[in-house]
Design a protein around this motif. Structure first.
Motif, PDB file in Angstrom:
ATOM      1  N   PHE A 172       0.922  -1.247   0.079  1.00  0.00           N
ATOM      2  CA  PHE A 172       0.004   0.017  -0.167  1.00  0.00           C
ATOM      3  C   PHE A 172       0.784   1.293  -0.003  1.00  0.00           C
ATOM      4  N   ALA A 173       0.594   2.229  -0.934  1.00  0.00           N
ATOM      5  CA  ALA A 173       1.179   3.505  -0.879  1.00  0.00           C
ATOM      6  C   ALA A 173       0.478   4.483   0.123  1.00  0.00           C
ATOM      7  N   PHE A 174       1.090   4.923   0.936  1.00  0.00           N
ATOM      8  CA  PHE A 174       0.168   6.046   1.771  1.00  0.00           C
ATOM      9  C   PHE A 174       0.528   7.361   1.187  1.00  0.00           C
ATOM     10  N   PHE A 199      -4.667   8.933   2.471  1.00  0.00           N
ATOM     11  CA  PHE A 199      -5.492   7.744   2.089  1.00  0.00           C
ATOM     12  C   PHE A 199      -4.290   6.621   1.557  1.00  0.00           C
ATOM     13  N   ALA A 200      -4.878   5.405   1.674  1.00  0.00           N
ATOM     14  CA  ALA A 200      -3.798   4.238   1.018  1.00  0.00           C
ATOM     15  C   ALA A 200      -4.365   3.730  -0.161  1.00  0.00           C
ATOM     16  N   LYS A 201      -3.442   3.756  -1.011  1.00  0.00           N
ATOM     17  CA  LYS A 201      -3.586   3.122  -2.454  1.00  0.00           C
ATOM     18  C   LYS A 201      -3.005   1.688  -2.690  1.00  0.00           C
ATOM     19  N   PRO A 202      -3.530   0.709  -2.913  1.00  0.00           N
ATOM     20  CA  PRO A 202      -3.072  -0.539  -3.053  1.00  0.00           C
ATOM     21  C   PRO A 202      -2.122  -0.583  -4.543  1.00  0.00           C
ATOM     22  N   LEU A 203      -1.161  -1.240  -4.839  1.00  0.00           N
ATOM     23  CA  LEU A 203      -0.326  -1.188  -5.831  1.00  0.00           C
ATOM     24  C   LEU A 203      -0.137  -2.987  -6.056  1.00  0.00           C
ATOM     25  N   PHE A 204      -0.528  -3.212  -7.326  1.00  0.00           N
ATOM     26  CA  PHE A 204      -0.505  -4.487  -7.674  1.00  0.00           C
ATOM     27  C   PHE A 204       0.700  -5.022  -8.753  1.00  0.00           C
ATOM     28  N   PHE A 205       1.108  -5.882  -8.926  1.00  0.00           N
ATOM     29  CA  PHE A 205       1.977  -6.508 -10.125  1.00  0.00           C
ATOM     30  C   PHE A 205       1.631  -7.904 -10.564  1.00  0.00           C
ATOM     31  N   LEU A 224       5.733   3.103  -6.107  1.00  0.00           N
ATOM     32  CA  LEU A 224       5.227   3.366  -4.776  1.00  0.00           C
ATOM     33  C   LEU A 224       5.743   4.586  -4.269  1.00  0.00           C
ATOM     34  N   TYR A 225       6.937   4.746  -4.490  1.00  0.00           N
ATOM     35  CA  TYR A 225       7.862   5.963  -3.754  1.00  0.00           C
ATOM     36  C   TYR A 225       7.319   7.479  -4.453  1.00  0.00           C
ATOM     37  N   ALA A 226       7.006   7.069  -5.666  1.00  0.00           N
ATOM     38  CA  ALA A 226       6.548   8.262  -6.602  1.00  0.00           C
ATOM     39  C   ALA A 226       5.391   8.630  -6.085  1.00  0.00           C
ATOM     40  N   LEU A 227       4.339   7.748  -5.624  1.00  0.00           N
ATOM     41  CA  LEU A 227       3.093   8.151  -5.136  1.00  0.00           C
ATOM     42  C   LEU A 227       3.080   8.697  -3.675  1.00  0.00           C
TER      43      LEU A 227
END
Length: 236
Positions: A172-174, A199-205, A224-227
């Motif tokens: 998750f990206a916070f 908010f938290a945004k889920p990241l997938f691969f 993730l770091y960019a977000l």
């Protein structure tokens, strides 16, 4: 100064549940551990605000089997007002894993807050693993499924398993956003620690197990770091 160091650890447990987010009510586990669950295990053993973990690969030492169980869960979250358990309880079915073991390989990546080389934190991590020390009990997906951990032994062999998992949760990206005050979280910056809202945004691969190893692409962490808008000082 060295800003990257590799750590590895063996984790296992009687039960595990790495919940697939596409199932809204019932808990259905991924067939193998997710990178976010692996990061949680590593942070339970040793963590400092001076670095972050990037999971590189997860080896399957024991794939385990599936088991369906019925659990009592709460339909609402705890807040300032107490929850009446009898009115908020719900019975839900979970499809979990049983008797699993994994080989986690990850990198310690220093942030701008660090003043010591990454090797120092790697050595601290290894000492804690050897002594069986942890900040809190690590778990396999959900807190009731405790995880055991140890150093990698020469007898540990990854199972020759090939599996196309498909879309898997990375982490998750916070994201800090004053217009979406859905949660509070801490920001560990060079000048100190502060509380942020957002908010938290889920990241997938796209996940695939090849010859017993689940490999995590490096570029997913860059996203993730960019977000999050944070500089983890990567060393490529």
């Amino acid at each position: 100064m060295q800003r990257r160091a590799k750590v590895q650890v063996k984790v296992w447990g009687e039960y595990a549940c790495f919940t697939r987010p596409e199932f809204k009510v019932e808990r259905i586990s991924y067939p193998v551990m997710t990178p976010s669950a692996a990061r949680g295990v590593l942070e339970a053993i040793f963590w400092k605000p001076e670095f972050r973990y990037e999971v590189r690969q997860i080896g399957i030492l024991s794939l385990g089997g599936q088991q369906a169980i019925l659990r009592n869960e709460l339909t609402s979250k705890q807040n300032k007002n107490p929850i009446v358990i009898e009115s908020a309880r719900a019975q839900r079915t979970s499809l979990i894993l049983k008797n699993v073991a994994y080989w986690i390989v990850a990198d310690i990546i220093l942030t701008n807050r660090a003043v010591d080389p990454a090797a120092k934190y790697r050595d601290q991590f290894n000492r804690r693993v050897e002594r069986g020390q942890c900040h809190h009990t690590p778990y396999l997906g959900t807190r009731e499924f405790a995880a055991y951990f140890s150093s990698i032994d020469e007898d540990d062999v990854v199972k020759p398993v090939d599996m196309d998992i498909g879309t898997m949760l990375l982490d998750f990206a916070f994201i800090e956003d004053g217009s979406r005050k859905e949660m509070e979280f801490l920001r560990y910056e060079e000048t100190g620690t502060r509380t942020a809202v957002g908010f938290a945004k889920p990241l997938f691969f796209e996940a695939k197990v090849e010859n017993g190893w689940l490999h995590v692409p490096k570029e997913t962490y860059q996203q993730l770091y960019a977000l999050e808008g944070q500089n983890a000082l990567r060393v490529d």
